[in-house]
Write an enzyme that holds these catalytic residues in place. Structure first.
Site, PDB file in Angstrom:
ATOM      1  N   SER A  20       0.831  -1.210   0.000  1.00 29.82           N
ATOM      2  CA  SER A  20       0.000   0.000   0.000  1.00 29.82           C
ATOM      3  C   SER A  20       0.865   1.259   0.000  1.00 29.82           C
ATOM      4  O   SER A  20       1.851   1.361   0.734  1.00 29.82           O
ATOM      5  CB  SER A  20      -0.905   0.021   1.234  1.00 29.82           C
ATOM      6  N   THR A  67      -8.611  -1.548   2.243  1.00 32.75           N
ATOM      7  CA  THR A  67      -8.274  -1.956   0.890  1.00 32.75           C
ATOM      8  C   THR A  67      -8.467  -3.459   0.741  1.00 32.75           C
ATOM      9  O   THR A  67      -9.007  -4.120   1.645  1.00 32.75           O
ATOM     10  CB  THR A  67      -6.859  -1.445   0.496  1.00 32.75           C
ATOM     11  N   LYS A  71     -12.921  -4.534   1.485  1.00 29.41           N
ATOM     12  CA  LYS A  71     -13.826  -3.407   1.206  1.00 29.41           C
ATOM     13  C   LYS A  71     -15.308  -3.736   1.366  1.00 29.41           C
ATOM     14  O   LYS A  71     -16.107  -2.859   1.665  1.00 29.41           O
ATOM     15  CB  LYS A  71     -13.578  -2.868  -0.209  1.00 29.41           C
ATOM     16  N   ASP A 108     -13.647   6.224  -3.690  1.00 30.58           N
ATOM     17  CA  ASP A 108     -12.938   5.810  -4.911  1.00 30.58           C
ATOM     18  C   ASP A 108     -13.480   6.546  -6.148  1.00 30.58           C
ATOM     19  O   ASP A 108     -12.711   6.980  -7.011  1.00 30.58           O
ATOM     20  CB  ASP A 108     -13.047   4.299  -5.124  1.00 30.58           C
ATOM     21  N   ALA A 135     -15.717  -5.087 -15.155  1.00 29.02           N
ATOM     22  CA  ALA A 135     -16.922  -5.101 -14.317  1.00 29.02           C
ATOM     23  C   ALA A 135     -16.605  -5.558 -12.897  1.00 29.02           C
ATOM     24  O   ALA A 135     -17.444  -6.143 -12.218  1.00 29.02           O
ATOM     25  CB  ALA A 135     -17.985  -5.998 -14.951  1.00 29.02           C
ATOM     26  N   GLY A 136     -15.396  -5.295 -12.422  1.00 29.55           N
ATOM     27  CA  GLY A 136     -15.008  -5.650 -11.060  1.00 29.55           C
ATOM     28  C   GLY A 136     -15.373  -4.532 -10.089  1.00 29.55           C
ATOM     29  O   GLY A 136     -16.166  -3.641 -10.405  1.00 29.55           O
ATOM     30  N   GLY A 137     -14.770  -4.580  -8.904  1.00 28.72           N
ATOM     31  CA  GLY A 137     -15.074  -3.600  -7.868  1.00 28.72           C
ATOM     32  C   GLY A 137     -14.751  -2.170  -8.288  1.00 28.72           C
ATOM     33  O   GLY A 137     -15.495  -1.235  -7.979  1.00 28.72           O
ATOM     34  N   ALA A 138     -13.652  -2.002  -9.001  1.00 29.14           N
ATOM     35  CA  ALA A 138     -13.268  -0.653  -9.414  1.00 29.14           C
ATOM     36  C   ALA A 138     -14.293  -0.086 -10.393  1.00 29.14           C
ATOM     37  O   ALA A 138     -14.634   1.103 -10.331  1.00 29.14           O
ATOM     38  CB  ALA A 138     -11.884  -0.676 -10.050  1.00 29.14           C
ATOM     39  N   TYR A 229      -1.911   1.999 -12.112  1.00 27.02           N
ATOM     40  CA  TYR A 229      -0.790   2.951 -12.165  1.00 27.02           C
ATOM     41  C   TYR A 229       0.569   2.260 -12.046  1.00 27.02           C
ATOM     42  O   TYR A 229       1.590   2.894 -11.828  1.00 27.02           O
ATOM     43  CB  TYR A 229      -0.943   4.070 -11.125  1.00 27.02           C
ATOM     44  N   GLY A 250      -3.471   6.647 -13.764  1.00 21.87           N
ATOM     45  CA  GLY A 250      -4.287   6.229 -12.629  1.00 21.87           C
ATOM     46  C   GLY A 250      -3.771   6.628 -11.252  1.00 21.87           C
ATOM     47  O   GLY A 250      -4.484   6.471 -10.258  1.00 21.87           O
TER      48      GLY A 250
HETATM   49  P1  ATR Z   1     -11.299  -5.195  -9.438  1.00 22.90           P
HETATM   50  O1  ATR Z   1     -12.376  -5.638  -8.482  1.00 22.90           O
HETATM   51  O2  ATR Z   1     -10.085  -4.659  -8.760  1.00 22.90           O
HETATM   52  O3  ATR Z   1     -11.792  -4.274 -10.512  1.00 22.90           O
HETATM   53  P2  ATR Z   1     -11.385  -7.876 -10.631  1.00 22.90           P
HETATM   54  O4  ATR Z   1     -12.672  -8.163 -10.002  1.00 22.90           O
HETATM   55  O5  ATR Z   1     -10.298  -8.887 -10.520  1.00 22.90           O
HETATM   56  O6  ATR Z   1     -10.731  -6.519 -10.148  1.00 22.90           O
HETATM   57  O7  ATR Z   1     -11.671  -7.555 -12.153  1.00 22.90           O
HETATM   58  C1  ATR Z   1     -10.699  -7.608 -13.104  1.00 22.90           C
HETATM   59  C2  ATR Z   1     -11.302  -7.185 -14.425  1.00 22.90           C
HETATM   60  O8  ATR Z   1     -10.342  -7.417 -15.448  1.00 22.90           O
HETATM   61  C3  ATR Z   1     -12.554  -7.970 -14.787  1.00 22.90           C
HETATM   62  O9  ATR Z   1     -13.441  -7.108 -15.443  1.00 22.90           O
HETATM   63  C4  ATR Z   1     -11.974  -9.021 -15.709  1.00 22.90           C
HETATM   64  O10 ATR Z   1     -12.891  -9.573 -16.622  1.00 22.90           O
HETATM   65  P3  ATR Z   1     -13.761 -10.898 -16.230  1.00 22.90           P
HETATM   66  O11 ATR Z   1     -14.900 -10.406 -15.411  1.00 22.90           O
HETATM   67  O12 ATR Z   1     -14.163 -11.456 -17.536  1.00 22.90           O
HETATM   68  O13 ATR Z   1     -12.829 -11.799 -15.471  1.00 22.90           O
HETATM   69  C5  ATR Z   1     -10.942  -8.226 -16.445  1.00 22.90           C
HETATM   70  N1  ATR Z   1      -9.952  -9.084 -17.104  1.00 22.90           N
HETATM   71  C6  ATR Z   1      -9.044  -9.887 -16.511  1.00 22.90           C
HETATM   72  N2  ATR Z   1      -8.316 -10.535 -17.440  1.00 22.90           N
HETATM   73  C7  ATR Z   1      -8.776 -10.135 -18.665  1.00 22.90           C
HETATM   74  C8  ATR Z   1      -8.437 -10.436 -20.022  1.00 22.90           C
HETATM   75  N3  ATR Z   1      -7.458 -11.307 -20.318  1.00 22.90           N
HETATM   76  N4  ATR Z   1      -9.123  -9.819 -20.999  1.00 22.90           N
HETATM   77  C9  ATR Z   1     -10.115  -8.957 -20.704  1.00 22.90           C
HETATM   78  N5  ATR Z   1     -10.487  -8.626 -19.456  1.00 22.90           N
HETATM   79  C10 ATR Z   1      -9.825  -9.198 -18.445  1.00 22.90           C
END
Ligand code: ATR
Length: 284
Positions: A20, A67, A71, A108, A135-138, A229, A250
């Site tokens: 961190s 973090t 979260k 965030d 579509a993850g947490g961020a 980043y 970032g």
């Molecule tokens: P966070 O919560 O930090 O945003 P995460 O939940 O691990 O992280 O999400 C990672 C993102 O990167 C997801 O949107 C993931 O897509 P999937 O939902 O299909 O897993 C995306 N990602 C990871 N590897 C990828 C790849 N090779 N091509 C395209 N998207 C990818």
């Protein structure tokens, strides 16, 4: 800095927490403003979030950042959430109030939008459709922040389409603009007419392959940003800058998301400066 016995104390809970940059960031502000306070790393194992959060008022902490991976897990241990944390479903900032109650916030999205405002003068979310990849947490925080900031439309694309659909369904009704889920295979075409392109996927991060995306359809005036980043200049940002698009990296999101917590805990609104950016980067 030698602390008095009245020093204000806050910190960051994570697992692992050793990577961190928050202690360095808050530490710089504390020193710069001569504040009698400390901001410490707290290594909280995955099953320890609730217990650790409930200990904050007992230990006299003013609050904490939260973090990965805590979260969402901390929510059950808090007394209330602000509206943004409730909508995002995740907390990155905890305040311990005078009466010992705990409030969760999520800054965030604030950090994301403030970084764009600071890094691209004249940028406004209202300028046109935003394309969000991932579509993850961020992505959750980014969607809420862009809708609140006045984006007219958000196009959401994720490798696993169902995850994007679930996210759009969960947030959809509560957002001020439509979220259109498009197919990952159509990502190059989705850039047509966009005013903003945001990468929230892990593609382009150190140790991951670059994002596989042709930028030809993206208008040259569109702002391009990556929430990653490490590295500061991702292959996406390099390609966008090379064709003349404005880009914002970032790191500023991290710096700006820290502002509301610092102000609440230590009583002073801190500034994000070029010197701070350099100092945080030097921390490796
Ligand atoms: P966070 O919560 O930090 O945003 P995460 O939940 O691990 O992280 O999400 C990672 C993102 O990167 C997801 O949107 C993931 O897509 P999937 O939902 O299909 O897993 C995306 N990602 C990871 N590897 C990828 C790849 N090779 N091509 C395209 N998207 C990818």
């Amino acid at each position: 800095m030698i602390l008095s016995a009245k020093a204000r104390v806050a910190g960051v809970m994570g697992w692992p927490v050793a990577h961190s940059r928050s202690p360095r960031l808050h530490g710089w502000w504390l020193e710069r403003y001569g504040i009698d306070g400390a901001y410490v790393p707290m290594a909280v194992p995955p099953d320890g979030a609730a217990e650790a959060v409930r200990a904050l008022p007992k230990l006299g902490f003013r609050g904490a950042n939260v973090t990965v991976p805590h979260k969402e897990a901390v929510i059950a241990a808090l007394d209330r959430l602000d509206a943004t944390a409730r909508r995002i479903g995740a907390v990155n900032t905890i305040l311990v109030h005078e009466d010992g109650t705990l409030e969760g916030r999520n800054t965030d999205g604030f950090g994301f939008v403030e970084n764009l405002r600071a890094g691209a003068s004249g940028w406004t979310a209202a300028a046109g459709p935003a394309v969000v990849l991932g579509a993850g947490g961020a992505a959750r925080a980014v969607l809420v922040a862009l809708a609140d900031a006045g984006a007219p439309e958000i196009r959401l694309l994720n490798r696993t389409r169902e995850r994007a659909e679930r996210l759009a369904d969960e947030l959809g009704g509560g957002l001020a603009c439509p979220v259109r889920v498009l197919d990952w295979a159509a990502r190059a075409e989705a850039l047509d007419g966009a005013a903003l392109l945001v990468n929230t996927t892990t593609q382009g991060m150190a140790g991951h392959p670059p994002l596989d995306l042709a930028l030809d359809a993206l208008p040259r005036a569109a702002l391009v940003t990556d929430i990653v980043y490490t590295p500061l200049e991702t292959p996406l940002l390099r390609a966008a800058a090379a064709r003349g698009n404005p880009v914002v990296d970032g790191l500023g999101m991290l710096l700006h998301q820290a502002r509301p917590g610092f102000e609440a805990w230590f009583g002073r609104a801190p500034e994000v400066t070029a010197e701070l950016r350099r100092f945080v980067l030097e921390g490796g």
